[in-house]
Design a protein around this motif. Sequence first.
Motif, PDB file in Angstrom:
ATOM      1  N   GLU A 350       0.838  -1.214   0.000  1.00  0.00           N
ATOM      2  CA  GLU A 350       0.000   0.000   0.000  1.00  0.00           C
ATOM      3  C   GLU A 350       0.867   1.257   0.000  1.00  0.00           C
ATOM      4  OE1 GLU A 350      -3.551   2.038   2.672  1.00  0.00           O
ATOM      5  OE2 GLU A 350      -2.677   0.100   3.235  1.00  0.00           O
ATOM      6  N   VAL A 351       1.953   1.234   0.784  1.00  0.00           N
ATOM      7  CA  VAL A 351       2.866   2.385   0.799  1.00  0.00           C
ATOM      8  C   VAL A 351       3.503   2.592  -0.562  1.00  0.00           C
ATOM      9  CG1 VAL A 351       5.035   3.214   1.760  1.00  0.00           C
ATOM     10  CG2 VAL A 351       3.294   2.270   3.264  1.00  0.00           C
ATOM     11  N   ASN A 352       3.880   1.486  -1.228  1.00  0.00           N
ATOM     12  CA  ASN A 352       4.442   1.621  -2.573  1.00  0.00           C
ATOM     13  C   ASN A 352       3.423   2.230  -3.539  1.00  0.00           C
ATOM     14  OD1 ASN A 352       6.892   0.511  -1.822  1.00  0.00           O
ATOM     15  ND2 ASN A 352       6.156  -1.597  -2.105  1.00  0.00           N
ATOM     16  N   HIS A 353       2.153   1.805  -3.355  1.00  0.00           N
ATOM     17  CA  HIS A 353       1.104   2.385  -4.190  1.00  0.00           C
ATOM     18  C   HIS A 353       0.971   3.882  -3.937  1.00  0.00           C
ATOM     19  CE1 HIS A 353      -2.475   2.454  -6.696  1.00  0.00           C
ATOM     20  NE2 HIS A 353      -3.205   2.959  -5.695  1.00  0.00           N
ATOM     21  N   LEU A 354       1.065   4.265  -2.642  1.00  0.00           N
ATOM     22  CA  LEU A 354       1.022   5.703  -2.312  1.00  0.00           C
ATOM     23  C   LEU A 354       2.214   6.453  -2.906  1.00  0.00           C
ATOM     24  CD1 LEU A 354      -0.124   5.558   1.424  1.00  0.00           C
ATOM     25  CD2 LEU A 354      -1.463   6.347  -0.521  1.00  0.00           C
ATOM     26  N   GLN A 355       3.377   5.808  -2.907  1.00  0.00           N
ATOM     27  CA  GLN A 355       4.551   6.427  -3.532  1.00  0.00           C
ATOM     28  C   GLN A 355       4.306   6.656  -5.026  1.00  0.00           C
ATOM     29  OE1 GLN A 355       7.849   3.953  -2.620  1.00  0.00           O
ATOM     30  NE2 GLN A 355       8.207   4.863  -0.590  1.00  0.00           N
ATOM     31  N   GLU A 356       3.705   5.640  -5.672  1.00  0.00           N
ATOM     32  CA  GLU A 356       3.412   5.829  -7.106  1.00  0.00           C
ATOM     33  C   GLU A 356       2.472   6.997  -7.316  1.00  0.00           C
ATOM     34  OE1 GLU A 356       1.909   2.121  -8.383  1.00  0.00           O
ATOM     35  OE2 GLU A 356       3.840   1.065  -8.302  1.00  0.00           O
ATOM     36  N   ARG A 357       1.462   7.110  -6.419  1.00  0.00           N
ATOM     37  CA  ARG A 357       0.550   8.262  -6.554  1.00  0.00           C
ATOM     38  C   ARG A 357       1.273   9.580  -6.293  1.00  0.00           C
ATOM     39  NH1 ARG A 357      -5.155   6.438  -3.724  1.00  0.00           N
ATOM     40  NH2 ARG A 357      -5.675   4.764  -5.197  1.00  0.00           N
ATOM     41  N   ARG A 363       4.470  14.562 -11.048  1.00  0.00           N
ATOM     42  CA  ARG A 363       4.465  14.800 -12.501  1.00  0.00           C
ATOM     43  C   ARG A 363       3.400  15.821 -12.881  1.00  0.00           C
ATOM     44  NH1 ARG A 363       5.344   9.147 -12.446  1.00  0.00           N
ATOM     45  NH2 ARG A 363       3.128   8.717 -12.763  1.00  0.00           N
ATOM     46  N   VAL A 364       2.232  15.743 -12.172  1.00  0.00           N
ATOM     47  CA  VAL A 364       1.189  16.753 -12.425  1.00  0.00           C
ATOM     48  C   VAL A 364       1.696  18.136 -12.037  1.00  0.00           C
ATOM     49  CG1 VAL A 364      -1.099  17.525 -11.736  1.00  0.00           C
ATOM     50  CG2 VAL A 364      -0.698  15.107 -12.211  1.00  0.00           C
ATOM     51  N   ALA A 365       2.409  18.198 -10.876  1.00  0.00           N
ATOM     52  CA  ALA A 365       2.968  19.489 -10.451  1.00  0.00           C
ATOM     53  C   ALA A 365       3.983  19.999 -11.473  1.00  0.00           C
ATOM     54  CB  ALA A 365       3.608  19.346  -9.083  1.00  0.00           C
TER      55      ALA A 365
END
Length: 506
Positions: A350-357, A363-365
């Motif tokens: 889950e933490v890795n998923h949060l890192q991807e987000r 990238r959006v920034a």
Amino acid sequence: METWKVAFQNVGQNYFPQSRVECHYSLNEQHSWASNDWIGLFEVGWCSVRDYHTFVWARAPEGYTEGTSVNCCVHFQASYLPSPSAKEYQFVYVDGKGEVCARSLPFTFSLPEPLEDVVTLEEGCDGEGEEEEILLVVPRAQLLQTRLEECLQERSELLQAKEAAERGRRQEREQREKAQKEWGRVREELEGDVHELKGKLRQSREDMAKTEEKLKEFQSVHEALLAERGSLLAEKAEREQQIKDLDADVSTLTKQGLEREMELDRMKEKIKKMSAQRREEEVERKRLQSKLEDSEGELRSLAAEFQGLRASLAQRDTQALQLRHSITTLTYRLTVAQSKEVELEASLREVNHLQERLFASERVAEGLRTQLAEQSAHQDCSQTELHQARLQAAQLTLQLSDTSLALKERRAAWAQEREELRCSLESHLQEAKGRVWKLSAELQQKEEQLQEERMEREKLEVELGKEKDCHRVQFSEAHRELQELRSSLRVAEKEKEQHSLEKQAG
């Protein structure tokens, strides 16, 4: 009426030029005393401050502070006083600038009349054992002057005490004024702090409103995370159900072990009954054959040792049950630790998923940053939004780092606990193996003793004949039952090991 800054006190109407004259005066708060202030004796009707007859410097008491009221006293010596006459004089206080600060009431200098101002005093003295009275004729002026000096001395002491009390009151008043000023200053500072805090509160409310607007934008992301969290909780519930099923299997296996132990107890009871029957047969043989009493006594001693062996076997069975229970407990703890490790791995994913987000938000920034570079006209607003996005990204990064650190700490704690459980399980297994080895050695010793007894019994078989064969059959049956018990114990241990291996594999 003119208001003076200095006031003369206790000014008489008539003074005697033969004695010094005391001049009492008081300074109020408005007067600024200086060392060159002076008091002059002027004839009434004077025109200039230079028309004085004599003067003395105006003195102030020790510890005098400017702006306070104080009583003072000076003396005019008799040698400088004017001669007796009908002229009127007065005291005049002149400051260092030559300004008149006070004038006293007029008075005169005159001599006392001879007859009216003579006083007769009686004094007693001892002479040749008899008391004699002496009449003293003293001028009334001298007597009055002496009494006046005494009264003035007493009055000066009282004035000093009064001045000390006034100084104490002034000090208290000054302290009170200082405290009031300090309180006013503190109050002003507090009011300034309150005003500043109000401004900060207003600014904080504005910032909070902006933050709430940004929070609405991230609410959708939060809802998606909550959905994922629900799915993870469902998976966790399924895993817990599987653990409960495994616990049920463990309980069934435990019940089977208890049933086998009950079977062992029943076998032990059968052995006890057979031993009782054997004792009865031995009694009957004693009645029938009196010649074999010695050999039957030895057989009874062998039977008693066999009972001791069975008691030791029962104790070993109890120890085996305790070892089985401890191994079951350690196996359960190890299973719980493994399940917690699986949960930690899921949290790490889950933490890795949060890192991807987080990387996606960065990238959006970055895309927003490029758009801001193109829109130079709205640079200020764009820079503000970019700064807020950076702050939010930094907050997400901090939260992610805190979560990763917590997960690492939890993983280290669970790894340490798992290692401790493994070590404790190995130690218990080593202890169990040691106990099994000790039991095997004791059984081997008992078997050797039984072999020796068997050899002795074979020697007795020559004399016993048919009775020996019967006893050998009974002993062989008992030995066979003992072997069955040992084989059943080995089977139980193998089942226990197989069950532990299945749990570890599961």
